[in-house]
Design an enzyme around this catalytic site. Sequence first.
Site, short mmCIF file in Angstrom:
data_model
loop_
_atom_site.label_atom_id
_atom_site.label_comp_id
_atom_site.label_asym_id
_atom_site.label_seq_id
_atom_site.Cartn_x
_atom_site.Cartn_y
_atom_site.Cartn_z
N ASP A 89 0.87 -1.17 0.00
CA ASP A 89 0.00 0.00 0.00
C ASP A 89 0.91 1.23 0.00
O ASP A 89 1.83 1.33 0.81
CB ASP A 89 -0.86 -0.02 1.27
CG ASP A 89 -2.27 0.47 1.05
OD1 ASP A 89 -2.41 1.56 0.45
OD2 ASP A 89 -3.21 -0.21 1.49
N ASP B 10 -3.25 4.56 -2.43
CA ASP B 10 -4.34 4.97 -1.56
C ASP B 10 -4.92 6.33 -1.95
O ASP B 10 -4.17 7.27 -2.24
CB ASP B 10 -3.77 5.05 -0.13
CG ASP B 10 -4.81 5.39 0.92
OD1 ASP B 10 -5.65 4.52 1.21
OD2 ASP B 10 -4.78 6.53 1.45
N GLU C 19 -6.81 3.12 -5.64
CA GLU C 19 -8.06 3.31 -4.90
C GLU C 19 -8.63 4.68 -5.28
O GLU C 19 -8.09 5.71 -4.88
CB GLU C 19 -7.84 3.26 -3.39
CG GLU C 19 -9.18 3.32 -2.65
CD GLU C 19 -9.17 4.04 -1.32
OE1 GLU C 19 -10.12 3.85 -0.55
OE2 GLU C 19 -8.24 4.83 -1.04
N HIS D 54 -11.16 -3.30 3.53
CA HIS D 54 -11.07 -2.90 4.94
C HIS D 54 -11.86 -1.64 5.26
O HIS D 54 -11.83 -1.17 6.39
CB HIS D 54 -9.60 -2.70 5.29
CG HIS D 54 -9.00 -1.55 4.53
ND1 HIS D 54 -8.82 -1.57 3.16
CD2 HIS D 54 -8.61 -0.32 4.93
CE1 HIS D 54 -8.33 -0.42 2.77
NE2 HIS D 54 -8.18 0.35 3.83
N ASP D 55 -12.51 -1.06 4.27
CA ASP D 55 -13.30 0.16 4.50
C ASP D 55 -14.81 -0.12 4.44
O ASP D 55 -15.61 0.81 4.50
CB ASP D 55 -12.96 1.22 3.44
CG ASP D 55 -11.53 1.73 3.58
OD1 ASP D 55 -11.02 1.80 4.72
OD2 ASP D 55 -10.92 2.06 2.55
C1 GLC Z 1 -8.20 5.01 2.03
C2 GLC Z 1 -8.02 3.79 2.89
C3 GLC Z 1 -8.66 4.04 4.22
C4 GLC Z 1 -7.99 5.22 4.87
C5 GLC Z 1 -8.01 6.43 3.94
C6 GLC Z 1 -7.07 7.49 4.41
O1 GLC Z 1 -9.53 5.25 1.74
O2 GLC Z 1 -8.54 2.66 2.25
O3 GLC Z 1 -8.60 2.93 5.06
O4 GLC Z 1 -8.62 5.52 6.07
O5 GLC Z 1 -7.61 6.11 2.63
O6 GLC Z 1 -5.74 7.09 4.18
#
Ligand code: GLC
Length: 525
Positions: free
Chosen positions: A101, A203, A266, A328-329
Amino acid sequence: MDRGRAVWWQSAVIYQIYPRSFQDSNGDGVGDLAGIVRRLDYLAWLGIDAIWLSPIYPSPMADFGYDVADFTGIDPLFGSLADFDALVAGAHRRGIRVVLDYVPNHSSDRHPWFQEARSSRRAGKRDWYIWRDPGPDGGPPNNWLSEFGGPAWTFDPGTGQYYLHSYLKEQPDLNWRNPALKAAMEDVLHFWLDRGVDGFRLDALHHVIKDELFRDNPANPNFRPGMAPHQVLERLYTVDRPEVHKVIADLRRIVDGYGERVLIGEIHLPLAQLMRYYGVGGQGLQLPFNFSLLKASSWTPASLKPLIAAYEAALPAGAWPNWVLGNHDSPRVASRLGPSLARLAAMLLLTLRGTPTIYYGDEIGMENVAIPPDRVQDPFEKNVPGLGLGRDPGRTPMRWSAEPRAGFTTGSPWLPIGENLAACNVEAEAGDPGSMLSLYRRLIALRKEQPALRLGSYSGIDTDPRCLGFLREAEGDRLLVLLNFSDSACRIPQKGRLLLSTETARPLAEIDELRPGEGIVLQLA
Ligand code: GLC
């Protein structure tokens, strides 16, 4: 596509590990790298091709690792660089790739860069973050909001300016318009690529560049109570700014310098905007995550069919698709859909055209775990309580066995293990041909065996309206995937050889009817 030139990430099944929750090796109740090494044989047995690890870098853990205090280290909670090297070596020995990540949008407020930046307005790294004078009333410089609630600006009394944070105030946004910052973040990629990683999941990529003029975001006419508070505004000036594509092109060039490595993004945007992240002429991401199944509010053939068709149709020429059911979100897929639909969803994920990503634990049907108020960990839930946005329920420890702590830890787990442990754990399910785990394993194996599933074409077909059906074809091989979403039996329109049923305990004989809630893969004559 030219099948002769398929690259590994096109035919791969990716498996997301949330390191805090996978396997603890030292009894502190938090998973670690040595724990993952211990479970590599499981991953090889499951048949996945790549693991993506959520952040393992030194972090104060305000956002559980997504607040990075050193982009090129390992948090002692997870182990050391030596443990990391052992993990990469162990994974590679088993033919498993490792994807890290990479968090480009922000660092931790404890990162030495930010410590220096906030020390004085004249600090060398001041401009590595985004600072503005207060607005005319002394308040924030504009109306931008944090994804985690409240303003996206926090006042720094020491230097009399506000700094920007798209997420927590402990996650100040990096300024990618500053060439030195950009170079430092690019060095981070080199560091990990040189250590042998096979790619990155980037991310919150749509956030990386903000409007140069810091214009106010407009009101969102579609805002409804119950939505996350920041959605009251349209993120016109805070996400998906055109300059982001230049940043990505530069990252892609670095990664391409190392051969077949992958960039996964993402990006939470509508389909048309998302597609631009593939870039032009191989300058974008290979896999901008497709969250359409993850976000689908309705799981019926009538809603899924156009969803898949729209995604397939929107793909630019040469772009490779991908599918995601959980991460995980989000709430667990087994809880979103219920146990029966979750089996159809597994078959869909692993038979659609494109690279699938499996979220750890979904392969054993893990459900959301209720988190008592005094055990809430997620800062999102703490900042914006009561809306059901908390992410802890889907981040609970992996269940390896029916032991009281699920074989995850000998200590006290950082999040509760949850109910129904006896039935839902790796050990129990591995020995049960009818289990969710057996279904996932057989689907992954089938995907490996069948070029039509891995790399073949996709075409939706008209079926009984209670079913979703599509064809996957390659090298003269034609596979029909048929999923019965109803609670009644459904006739199979064509004759063929049954390769797999979601009812994995059922003998693979010629069948002409789908049972209620059954999904099949049929090899057509
Ligand atoms: C992304 C991650 C999430 C995190 C956010 C801030 O959305 O998947 O878990 O809280 O970024 O880094």
